[in-house]
Design an enzyme around this catalytic site. Structure first.
Site, PDB file in Angstrom:
ATOM      1  N   THR A  17     -15.433  74.310   1.907  1.00 34.62           N
ATOM      2  CA  THR A  17     -14.238  74.140   1.072  1.00 34.62           C
ATOM      3  C   THR A  17     -13.273  73.129   1.678  1.00 34.62           C
ATOM      4  O   THR A  17     -12.461  72.546   0.970  1.00 34.62           O
ATOM      5  CB  THR A  17     -13.513  75.479   0.879  1.00 34.62           C
ATOM      6  N   SER A 112      -8.681  73.397  10.971  1.00 41.43           N
ATOM      7  CA  SER A 112      -7.581  74.182  10.422  1.00 41.43           C
ATOM      8  C   SER A 112      -7.143  75.305  11.342  1.00 41.43           C
ATOM      9  O   SER A 112      -6.694  75.072  12.453  1.00 41.43           O
ATOM     10  CB  SER A 112      -7.958  74.703   9.036  1.00 41.43           C
ATOM     11  N   HIS A 113      -7.303  76.537  10.888  1.00 41.62           N
ATOM     12  CA  HIS A 113      -6.817  77.712  11.602  1.00 41.62           C
ATOM     13  C   HIS A 113      -7.848  78.273  12.568  1.00 41.62           C
ATOM     14  O   HIS A 113      -7.634  79.330  13.152  1.00 41.62           O
ATOM     15  CB  HIS A 113      -6.432  78.790  10.590  1.00 41.62           C
ATOM     16  N   ASP A 276      -0.287  76.907  11.395  1.00 45.41           N
ATOM     17  CA  ASP A 276      -1.621  76.996  11.993  1.00 45.41           C
ATOM     18  C   ASP A 276      -2.025  75.710  12.698  1.00 45.41           C
ATOM     19  O   ASP A 276      -1.202  74.830  12.950  1.00 45.41           O
ATOM     20  CB  ASP A 276      -2.644  77.362  10.919  1.00 45.41           C
ATOM     21  N   ASP A 278      -3.672  72.891  11.965  1.00 45.33           N
ATOM     22  CA  ASP A 278      -3.425  71.560  11.412  1.00 45.33           C
ATOM     23  C   ASP A 278      -2.171  71.497  10.554  1.00 45.33           C
ATOM     24  O   ASP A 278      -1.901  70.486   9.920  1.00 45.33           O
ATOM     25  CB  ASP A 278      -4.632  71.077  10.603  1.00 45.33           C
ATOM     26  N   ASP A 280      -1.155  73.262   7.820  1.00 44.95           N
ATOM     27  CA  ASP A 280      -1.118  73.451   6.369  1.00 44.95           C
ATOM     28  C   ASP A 280      -0.925  74.907   5.949  1.00 44.95           C
ATOM     29  O   ASP A 280      -0.770  75.192   4.765  1.00 44.95           O
ATOM     30  CB  ASP A 280      -2.361  72.847   5.695  1.00 44.95           C
ATOM     31  N   ARG A 281      -0.908  75.831   6.899  1.00 42.64           N
ATOM     32  CA  ARG A 281      -0.694  77.243   6.560  1.00 42.64           C
ATOM     33  C   ARG A 281       0.636  77.728   7.119  1.00 42.64           C
ATOM     34  O   ARG A 281       1.218  77.104   8.002  1.00 42.64           O
ATOM     35  CB  ARG A 281      -1.837  78.105   7.100  1.00 42.64           C
ATOM     36  N   GLU A 362      -2.383  79.708  -2.175  1.00 44.55           N
ATOM     37  CA  GLU A 362      -3.545  80.550  -1.931  1.00 44.55           C
ATOM     38  C   GLU A 362      -3.121  81.726  -1.066  1.00 44.55           C
ATOM     39  O   GLU A 362      -2.220  81.604  -0.233  1.00 44.55           O
ATOM     40  CB  GLU A 362      -4.655  79.764  -1.234  1.00 44.55           C
ATOM     41  N   GLU A 363      -3.823  82.828  -1.223  1.00 45.22           N
ATOM     42  CA  GLU A 363      -3.488  84.011  -0.443  1.00 45.22           C
ATOM     43  C   GLU A 363      -3.746  83.828   1.051  1.00 45.22           C
ATOM     44  O   GLU A 363      -3.230  84.578   1.860  1.00 45.22           O
ATOM     45  CB  GLU A 363      -4.257  85.231  -0.954  1.00 45.22           C
ATOM     46  N   SER A 364      -4.536  82.832   1.398  1.00 47.18           N
ATOM     47  CA  SER A 364      -4.890  82.603   2.798  1.00 47.18           C
ATOM     48  C   SER A 364      -3.795  81.812   3.519  1.00 47.18           C
ATOM     49  O   SER A 364      -4.073  80.867   4.243  1.00 47.18           O
ATOM     50  CB  SER A 364      -6.233  81.899   2.912  1.00 47.18           C
ATOM     51  N   LYS A 375      -1.904  71.862   1.074  1.00 48.09           N
ATOM     52  CA  LYS A 375      -0.931  72.910   1.363  1.00 48.09           C
ATOM     53  C   LYS A 375      -0.121  72.481   2.578  1.00 48.09           C
ATOM     54  O   LYS A 375      -0.563  71.661   3.363  1.00 48.09           O
ATOM     55  CB  LYS A 375      -1.616  74.254   1.580  1.00 48.09           C
TER      56      LYS A 375
END
Length: 542
Positions: A17, A112-113, A276, A278, A280-281, A362-364, A375
């Site tokens: 993804t 990412s995370h 996180d 990178d 984006d969260r 997104e929920e994540s 994001k």
């Protein structure tokens, strides 16, 4: 001099993804990274002489792959590459640079995370000219090319000094090493009421932002401390480290527990947030209140006009299918369009480009808007500070008033990480085999109304995405969703999403897991999670 290097394909370079993610030792194999980068270039057309953006989250192996990518971009015929100083660019900052400077696209080096380090995770993904992740037609073309690749091209040239800002020549191509923070900070200042937030902070409102030893440290220091006047030290773990300081850079209640506990303590900060690997969260917490990502999306949408950049209102809202329906209730009340997509930020791109939606999530732990096509963790944190400053209320008061107005969607995600891949696929296949027989069945007080394997037809380009998660919908609005994550590198991650809508404000104070207990039990009964995976409980609950 451009050198052509013979190579042999690797069969495991299918992007998930968010690009290709593997362990560092996998990427360090001979020609592995080169094969994938060349497969990206071979799958694109019309980039000769154009600009490419390259950056990463600073994790282990970031600098080495940037040097490879620079030399391969020169060999491929790009006219210019913009790269973040120190090899650093948060994912939303990279998206912004692509958009602001009209770049052809960008290569983002991140997992990412996921954890970083010599034996941990690394990733490469391609973003297109709108600044967003490549759509499936491109990622599929990259994968198909990777299966037959026989050579790659690379410039024989010295490495670029990534730590020195300026323009450099590389085999006939210009490399511009840019300040990774400046353009992004300028964008944030154009969207939010920095004066109001500065007044909030100077008035004694205490904040703590945990950058988790990851990429947002320099961004948060510049914006939160320098431009908004928060005291030095308000941004914690602010230096990006190749191994994120040995910590897991995922901003949730497990990996950011120290921040959560601090905010919840009697003398702790009024507001806490984390981002996180990178950038984006995000995670947002206030005194006596953890804000779920689903609620965060809904509350930002409901209060969007608090921020100057959104003062005229928003066009619509989009959410991934597993994300709770809290945002749907806001959209219904405000008369906005609401779009339910598969998981993956790339699905929001067409909707934003077409002007259908402004805010999405997104929920994540991912929330964002059409200011970029990714994001954006720090954007979400600043939006919350703007809302708090405008409403002059704390996080808990804002959330509870939102529930009172719209109802509460009790919601939780249970992650079973590093499950045996065959066992996880077997569980999902068995669920698919039950879909036609589940409607009408009762499990205690819960009666199945419908069950399906979610598919999505893009309303803009008509593309179809299938097998995006199994949904079991119960009478009264409750549901359970099962899907396998595409962001891990070891085994499979089974994600189980549980949701119940509660309009009665007198019941909004029930503890989340207690409110969902019967649904959690039914999810295990229907899917046979314990039997098939051997797990007695989830790895992480959020």
């Amino acid at each position: 001099m451009i050198r052509t290097v013979p190579t042999a394909p690797y069969k495991d370079q299918k992007p998930g993804t968010s690009g290709l993610r593997k362990k560092v030792p996998v990427f360090a194999q001979e020609n592995y990274a080169e094969n994938f980068i060349q497969s990206i270039f071979d799958s694109l057309e019309g980039f000769e002489g154009k600009t490419l953006v390259i950056g990463g989250d600073g994790r282990y192996y970031n600098r080495e792959v940037i040097q490879k990518a620079l030399k391969m971009a020169a060999a491929a015929g790009f006219g210019k590459v913009m790269v973040g100083q120190g090899g650093i660019l948060s994912t939303p900052a990279a998206s912004n640079i692509i958009r602001k400077y009209g770049a052809f696209g960008g290569i983002i080096l991140s997992a990412s995370h996921n954890p970083g380090g010599p034996s941990e995770d690394f990733g490469i993904k391609y973003n297109i000219g709108n600044g967003g992740p490549a759509p499936e037609k491109i990622t599929e073309a990259i994968f198909e090319r990777s299966k037959i690749i026989s050579e790659y091209k690379i410039a024989d040239a010295p490495d670029i000094d990534l730590d020195m800002a300026g323009s450099f020549a590389l085999a006939g191509m210009t490399v511009e090493v840019v300040d990774p923070v400046a353009d992004y900070a300028e964008l944030m200042e154009s969207l939010f009421d920095f004066v109001a937030i500065r007044n909030l902070i100077s008035g004694g409102f205490r904040i703590a932002v945990d950058s988790m030893g990851a990429v947002t440290g320099p961004y948060a220091k510049e914006i939160i401390e320098k431009r908004l006047g928060a005291p030095a030290g308000s941004v914690r773990n602010a230096t990006p480290l190749p191994d994120f300081g040995g910590h897991h850079p995922d901003p949730n209640l497990v990996h950011a527990k120290e921040l959560y506990d601090d905010v919840m303590s009697a003398d702790g900060p009024d507001f806490g947030a984390a981002s996180d690997g990178d950038g984006d969260r995000n995670m947002v917490v206030g005194k006596d209140m953890f804000v779920t990502p689903s609620d965060s999306l809904a509350i930002i949408a409901a209060n969007a006009k608090c921020a100057p950049g959104y003062a005229k209102g928003i066009a619509g809202i989009a959410r991934s299918m597993p994300t709770s329906a809290a945002a749907d209730r806001v959209a219904e009340k405000l008369g906005l369009g609401i779009y339910e997509t598969p998981t993956g930020w790339k699905y929001f791109g067409n909707l934003m480009d077409a002007g259908k939606v402004t805010v999405c999530g997104e929920e994540s732990f991912g929330t964002g808007s059409d200011h970029v096509r990714e994001k954006d963790g720090l954007w979400a944190i600043l939006f919350w500070l703007n809302i708090i400053a405008a409403r002059k209320e704390g996080v808990a008061e804002i959330v509870r008033k939102h529930w009172a107005e719209y109802g509460r969607n009790f919601y939780s995600r249970h992650d079973y990480e590093e499950v045996d891949t065959d066992a996880a696929n077997g569980l999902m296949d068995a669920l698919r085999g039950k879909l036609s027989s589940l409607p009408g069945q009762s499990f205690g007080d819960l009666k199945v109304e419908a069950a399906d394997d979610f598919s999505y037809t893009d309303p803009i380009d008509g593309s179809i995405s299938t097998r995006q998660g199994i949904r079991i919908l119960f009478e009264g609005g409750s549901r359970v969703v099962f899907r396998l994550s595409g962001t891990g590198t070891s085994g499979a991650t089974l994600r189980v999403y549980v949701e119940r809508y509660e309009p009665d404000a007198s019941r909004h104070g029930i503890e989340t897991q207690a409110a969902l207990a019967d649904l959690i039990a039914v999810a295990d009964e229907i899917a046979g999670i314990r039997t098939r995976t051997g797990r007695t409980g989830p790895t992480v609950i959020t």
